[in-house]
Motif scaffolding. Structure first.
Motif, PDB file in Angstrom:
ATOM      1  N   LEU A 118       0.863  -1.277  -0.128  1.00 24.43           N
ATOM      2  CA  LEU A 118      -0.014   0.052   0.025  1.00 24.43           C
ATOM      3  C   LEU A 118       0.901   1.174   0.208  1.00 24.43           C
ATOM      4  CD1 LEU A 118      -3.017  -0.830   2.285  1.00 24.43           C
ATOM      5  CD2 LEU A 118      -2.957  -1.104  -0.060  1.00 24.43           C
ATOM      6  N   ALA A 119       2.143   1.191   0.867  1.00 32.49           N
ATOM      7  CA  ALA A 119       2.840   2.330   0.664  1.00 32.49           C
ATOM      8  C   ALA A 119       3.586   2.822  -0.430  1.00 32.49           C
ATOM      9  CB  ALA A 119       4.052   2.291   1.795  1.00 32.49           C
ATOM     10  N   ARG A 120       3.450   1.825  -1.396  1.00 36.99           N
ATOM     11  CA  ARG A 120       3.847   1.993  -2.755  1.00 36.99           C
ATOM     12  C   ARG A 120       3.033   2.459  -3.779  1.00 36.99           C
ATOM     13  NH1 ARG A 120       7.430  -0.989  -0.342  1.00 36.99           N
ATOM     14  NH2 ARG A 120       9.631  -1.083  -0.917  1.00 36.99           N
ATOM     15  N   LEU A 121       1.700   2.729  -3.465  1.00 36.28           N
ATOM     16  CA  LEU A 121       0.683   3.221  -4.231  1.00 36.28           C
ATOM     17  C   LEU A 121       0.773   4.691  -4.264  1.00 36.28           C
ATOM     18  CD1 LEU A 121      -2.547   1.252  -3.115  1.00 36.28           C
ATOM     19  CD2 LEU A 121      -0.994   0.952  -5.246  1.00 36.28           C
TER      20      LEU A 121
ATOM     21  N   ASP B  23     -11.016   3.569  -7.049  1.00 39.57           N
ATOM     22  CA  ASP B  23     -11.886   2.509  -7.809  1.00 39.57           C
ATOM     23  C   ASP B  23     -11.293   1.760  -8.648  1.00 39.57           C
ATOM     24  OD1 ASP B  23     -14.121   3.624  -6.672  1.00 39.57           O
ATOM     25  OD2 ASP B  23     -14.407   4.969  -8.222  1.00 39.57           O
ATOM     26  N   GLU B  24     -10.006   1.639  -8.594  1.00 37.05           N
ATOM     27  CA  GLU B  24      -9.030   0.790  -9.571  1.00 37.05           C
ATOM     28  C   GLU B  24      -8.592  -0.178  -8.887  1.00 37.05           C
ATOM     29  OE1 GLU B  24      -7.765   3.010 -13.587  1.00 37.05           O
ATOM     30  OE2 GLU B  24      -6.562   3.677 -11.765  1.00 37.05           O
ATOM     31  N   ILE B  25      -8.445  -1.405  -9.438  1.00 34.79           N
ATOM     32  CA  ILE B  25      -7.904  -2.585  -8.827  1.00 34.79           C
ATOM     33  C   ILE B  25      -6.214  -2.396  -9.410  1.00 34.79           C
ATOM     34  CG2 ILE B  25      -7.494  -4.892  -8.758  1.00 34.79           C
ATOM     35  CD1 ILE B  25     -10.400  -5.290  -9.458  1.00 34.79           C
ATOM     36  N   LEU B  60      -3.605  -2.757 -21.378  1.00 34.75           N
ATOM     37  CA  LEU B  60      -4.436  -2.182 -20.626  1.00 34.75           C
ATOM     38  C   LEU B  60      -4.159  -2.590 -18.943  1.00 34.75           C
ATOM     39  CD1 LEU B  60      -7.208  -0.347 -20.858  1.00 34.75           C
ATOM     40  CD2 LEU B  60      -8.415  -2.500 -20.084  1.00 34.75           C
ATOM     41  N   LEU B  61      -4.045  -3.573 -18.695  1.00 34.47           N
ATOM     42  CA  LEU B  61      -3.880  -4.129 -17.228  1.00 34.47           C
ATOM     43  C   LEU B  61      -2.446  -3.398 -16.749  1.00 34.47           C
ATOM     44  CD1 LEU B  61      -4.864  -7.843 -16.772  1.00 34.47           C
ATOM     45  CD2 LEU B  61      -6.216  -5.861 -16.296  1.00 34.47           C
ATOM     46  N   VAL B  62      -1.489  -3.484 -17.528  1.00 36.28           N
ATOM     47  CA  VAL B  62      -0.029  -3.038 -17.402  1.00 36.28           C
ATOM     48  C   VAL B  62      -0.162  -1.361 -17.179  1.00 36.28           C
ATOM     49  CG1 VAL B  62       2.060  -2.080 -18.378  1.00 36.28           C
ATOM     50  CG2 VAL B  62       1.150  -4.527 -18.516  1.00 36.28           C
ATOM     51  N   ARG B  63      -0.861  -0.763 -18.023  1.00 37.87           N
ATOM     52  CA  ARG B  63      -0.995   0.628 -17.894  1.00 37.87           C
ATOM     53  C   ARG B  63      -1.761   1.102 -16.639  1.00 37.87           C
ATOM     54  NH1 ARG B  63      -3.834   4.117 -22.598  1.00 37.87           N
ATOM     55  NH2 ARG B  63      -5.635   3.271 -21.672  1.00 37.87           N
ATOM     56  N   CYS B  68      -1.209   3.358 -10.957  1.00 38.92           N
ATOM     57  CA  CYS B  68      -1.596   3.096  -9.827  1.00 38.92           C
ATOM     58  C   CYS B  68      -0.585   3.519  -8.648  1.00 38.92           C
ATOM     59  CB  CYS B  68      -2.358   1.892  -9.416  1.00 38.92           C
ATOM     60  SG  CYS B  68      -3.998   1.948 -10.071  1.00 38.92           S
ATOM     61  N   PHE B  69       0.650   2.837  -9.041  1.00 35.98           N
ATOM     62  CA  PHE B  69       2.008   2.838  -8.236  1.00 35.98           C
ATOM     63  C   PHE B  69       2.729   3.980  -8.452  1.00 35.98           C
ATOM     64  CE2 PHE B  69       0.689  -1.495  -7.804  1.00 35.98           C
ATOM     65  CZ  PHE B  69       0.780  -1.898  -6.694  1.00 35.98           C
TER      66      PHE B  69
END
Lengths: 123, 123
Positions: A118-121, B23-25, B60-63, B68-69
């Motif tokens: 989580l800290a890396r998000l 909202d994103e995984i 798309l998953l990679v993007r 997110c990170f």
């Protein structure tokens, strides 16, 4: 459901566990919550109300659990004025306790790597 | 996905973990599998083939993960004759390692209560 986080948390970790017997879900987050409410209220009707679930749906979940396990988890009589009473059997209490142990062991074991991810998000 | 069991097992335990950012995984079973295949193959195209997933879907998953990170997990160039190459960044390898640690800690911690619950299911 262990470690479920609520909106509007920006970052969160969700997990779920399911126990299958054949194609049926013998135990999952909804069924476990139902068991907890039945244990607390002594009533399928009241347990279903607390979960915002129809009585019929709750009854169906109880039937599935009772069918999947070697012994019934819930002892209940359907219908009547107050839809009868319901209790967890000794066996049902055992299974609920095991599930709770599963959840707490899971939470303790995963806390550190989860917080590191989580800290890396991004915020 | 930890502890996933395959048909035709009569009794099994399934679990999954998801890391959300809004909202994103940001990370879930499919994305982690994709990271593993990219790490092994050095190619999004080959990774997607191994997963039976379209190249566009994999991209798309990679993007999504990269967005997110705090830093990208995958370094890749899209398109070209061989759809370019792709590698996990150092940061991506860190995150993958943390996820694998999460899985192994989870499995070790839950083995006992899980087997005790499974033993209570009807055959």
């Amino acid at each position: 459901m262990a470690a479920k986080c609520k909106r509007p948390a920006r970052k969160c970790f969700k997990s779920n566990f399911r126990i299958y017997r054949g194609d049926e879900i013998a135990l999952g987050p909804g069924k476990v919550e139902l068991l907890r409410h039945i244990f607390e209220t002594g009533s399928i009707s009241e347990a279903s109300r607390r979960m915002g679930m129809s009585y019929n749906r709750a009854w169906l979940l109880v039937r599935t659990m009772n069918r999947c396990f070697k012994e019934p988890l819930v002892s209940a009589s359907r219908g009547g004025d107050r839809h009868g009473g319901a209790q967890l059997t000794g066996f049902g209490k055992q299974v609920l306790t095991l599930y709770q142990r599963l959840e707490s062991k899971f939470l303790a074991a995963t806390r550190q790597p989860v917080s590191q991810i989580l800290a890396r998000l991004r915020n």
